[in-house]
Design an enzyme around this catalytic site. Sequence first.
Site, PDB file in Angstrom:
ATOM      1  N   GLY A 111      55.872  33.862   7.937  1.00 26.97           N
ATOM      2  CA  GLY A 111      56.542  35.069   7.473  1.00 26.97           C
ATOM      3  C   GLY A 111      57.507  35.640   8.504  1.00 26.97           C
ATOM      4  O   GLY A 111      57.394  35.391   9.696  1.00 26.97           O
ATOM      5  N   ARG A 175      56.609  28.044   4.972  1.00 26.10           N
ATOM      6  CA  ARG A 175      55.177  28.028   5.269  1.00 26.10           C
ATOM      7  C   ARG A 175      54.575  26.624   5.176  1.00 26.10           C
ATOM      8  O   ARG A 175      53.357  26.477   5.142  1.00 26.10           O
ATOM      9  CB  ARG A 175      54.440  28.983   4.330  1.00 26.10           C
ATOM     10  CG  ARG A 175      54.814  30.443   4.552  1.00 26.10           C
ATOM     11  CD  ARG A 175      53.945  31.387   3.744  1.00 26.10           C
ATOM     12  NE  ARG A 175      54.285  32.781   3.972  1.00 26.10           N
ATOM     13  CZ  ARG A 175      53.811  33.526   4.962  1.00 26.10           C
ATOM     14  NH1 ARG A 175      52.965  32.980   5.835  1.00 26.10           N
ATOM     15  NH2 ARG A 175      54.160  34.791   5.103  1.00 26.10           N
ATOM     16  N   ASP A 206      48.694  29.853  12.764  1.00 23.80           N
ATOM     17  CA  ASP A 206      48.727  28.545  12.099  1.00 23.80           C
ATOM     18  C   ASP A 206      49.906  27.710  12.590  1.00 23.80           C
ATOM     19  O   ASP A 206      49.778  26.505  12.832  1.00 23.80           O
ATOM     20  CB  ASP A 206      48.825  28.721  10.578  1.00 23.80           C
ATOM     21  CG  ASP A 206      47.500  29.122   9.955  1.00 23.80           C
ATOM     22  OD1 ASP A 206      46.452  28.946  10.603  1.00 23.80           O
ATOM     23  OD2 ASP A 206      47.508  29.632   8.814  1.00 23.80           O
ATOM     24  N   THR A 233      54.091  37.407  14.839  1.00 24.62           N
ATOM     25  CA  THR A 233      53.439  37.906  13.632  1.00 24.62           C
ATOM     26  C   THR A 233      53.376  39.412  13.697  1.00 24.62           C
ATOM     27  O   THR A 233      52.979  39.967  14.723  1.00 24.62           O
ATOM     28  CB  THR A 233      52.015  37.348  13.408  1.00 24.62           C
ATOM     29  OG1 THR A 233      51.399  38.044  12.318  1.00 24.62           O
ATOM     30  CG2 THR A 233      51.130  37.514  14.626  1.00 24.62           C
ATOM     31  N   ASP A 235      51.353  41.161  12.112  1.00 27.07           N
ATOM     32  CA  ASP A 235      49.958  41.580  11.960  1.00 27.07           C
ATOM     33  C   ASP A 235      49.273  41.868  13.297  1.00 27.07           C
ATOM     34  O   ASP A 235      48.231  42.518  13.324  1.00 27.07           O
ATOM     35  CB  ASP A 235      49.152  40.504  11.226  1.00 27.07           C
ATOM     36  CG  ASP A 235      49.525  40.406   9.753  1.00 27.07           C
ATOM     37  OD1 ASP A 235      50.334  41.236   9.303  1.00 27.07           O
ATOM     38  OD2 ASP A 235      49.017  39.505   9.068  1.00 27.07           O
TER      39      ASP A 235
END
Length: 574
Positions: A111, A175, A206, A233, A235
């Site tokens: 992402g 992805r 990942d 990321t 997150d």
Amino acid sequence: MTTTMLPAVANGGSETRGAKKRAEGVLVRDISFYSPVQESRLGHEPPLPSVFHGSFKLVHGPPSSAAGNAAEIEKLFPCLFGQPSVELIASERVSYYDNQKLKIGVVLSGGQAPGGHNVIAGIFDYLEEHAKGSILYGFRGGPAGIMRNKVVVITAEFLFPYRNQGGFDIICSGRDKIETSEQFRQAEETVKNLDLDGLIVIGGDDSNTNAALLAEYFRSKNLKTHVIGCPKTIDGDLKSSHVPISFGFDTACKIYSEMIGNIMVDARSTGKYYHFVRLMGRAASHITLECALQTHPNVAIIGEEVNAHRQTLRQVTNQIADVICQRAQLGKHYGVVLIPEGLIDFIPEIQHLIAELNEILATGRCDEAGHWKEKLAPPCRALFSSLPHNIQEELLLERDPHGNVQVARIETEKMLISMIETELHARKHEETFTGTFKGQAHFFGYEGRCGMPTNFDATYCYALGFASAALLHTGQTGLIASIGNLTAPSKDWTVGGTALTELMDVERRKGKFKPVIKKAMVELDGAPFKRFASLRDQWAVKDSYLSPGPIQFSGPTANDTNYTLKLELGTLDA
């Protein structure tokens, strides 16, 4: 068409502003449509750590191990395991060949996160400064671009419109994973055809696991191509003692916090709505915690705490309802509640329900008559029946490629509103609640992924680009670029590379051990959570709302970083 000349940037030379261009089949941004802010950012030159102001050399650390199951990681990475992490330090004698011509590939994986373009700009500018005449290839569309050899040569003109801008559209992302024997063979053919000296993988946990697998494969085949990872990321769950933060987290949290602050002002202005805001973060609640520290909501649910205390969905509901009742007694019938996107996955009883649903879905579809529900254990059946109908449907949606529930499509905020309405209705009958409750649902997700990076992320990413290129230039492979001392001025940042295998553990999947970079969860004994826990009771009943406002690129707060980083690095008291 008339053209306008824009200022020169870090690599020197003027760039032409004009109509849309294509570079080897790739659509290039048309900066004639840029806003004044976007245009001003094109000329911004992020400052570099002082180690890049002159020559440098590598210092090797001790042999590395793994985050867990070291013996299994060693079996999976026999060529890479145990290699040391490294640090770049200033030196009169260099450990690389200045002006050596290199061929480097870069890929964006997973992402989007603010700052990705600056990583590529950093790689390009490093090569211009230390390896003049080198070629930087961009693999288009993520890892699939490596397998299909879809590349674009990144030039100064091609790169210019993307400097300090949000998005990943310079080469776009994807992805896909490189995991089968055929896919590894395709990647091998690509790097051979391009004669690559190195590959830089910009991605999350990942993607960087995939980077390590590629590095291991290339080394086992005695290929010249080395592989370096770069931590990305929003997150915030890719970090360690050596990699203190992933890029994009700072920008995304500030974007969300601006919107939350606006909603808080609206809540206080109308005095009649409770706003439930679901925030990105499937596996960890870092964004929710950081946004809480920036804005002071009445309630913020931290998934890791829910899981650690083995709270039920009803307990989470009652926790929020209790605050609503307390505020009603003070004449306040409004508020703001923050919840992480992955809350569903943190609640143990729902984890059990999802596991049973996965088994049922794996063996067939759920019939409309509902006979399949008899296959659920009684507690799971009762829980499923208690959920709002739309949540039941969302739990039955098709799983993602990894077999996970697609939590981004589960409207947890609406579920909580519905369940709290039911709970407060019961409390009214018991005369323990005499107020009013009106819920408004929000999901802040993609809004934070492609904003113009903050000064911190712009500088951090540019330094990561330099670091990644320098690691390849000095012959390293299987490392992730790491920048330290991040709360100090950027000139004092430390630069190095951490062994990717040091971040890894294994998971058992389909009867085999699979390597994974361990996700960094919110630590309940960590300084950010402790700071939050010490203040949340006060925030619950008082309107301690903070409205951070939009991201600033100049002025007294422009270079401030996030609370999480400052608290974790000990530069802000918990």
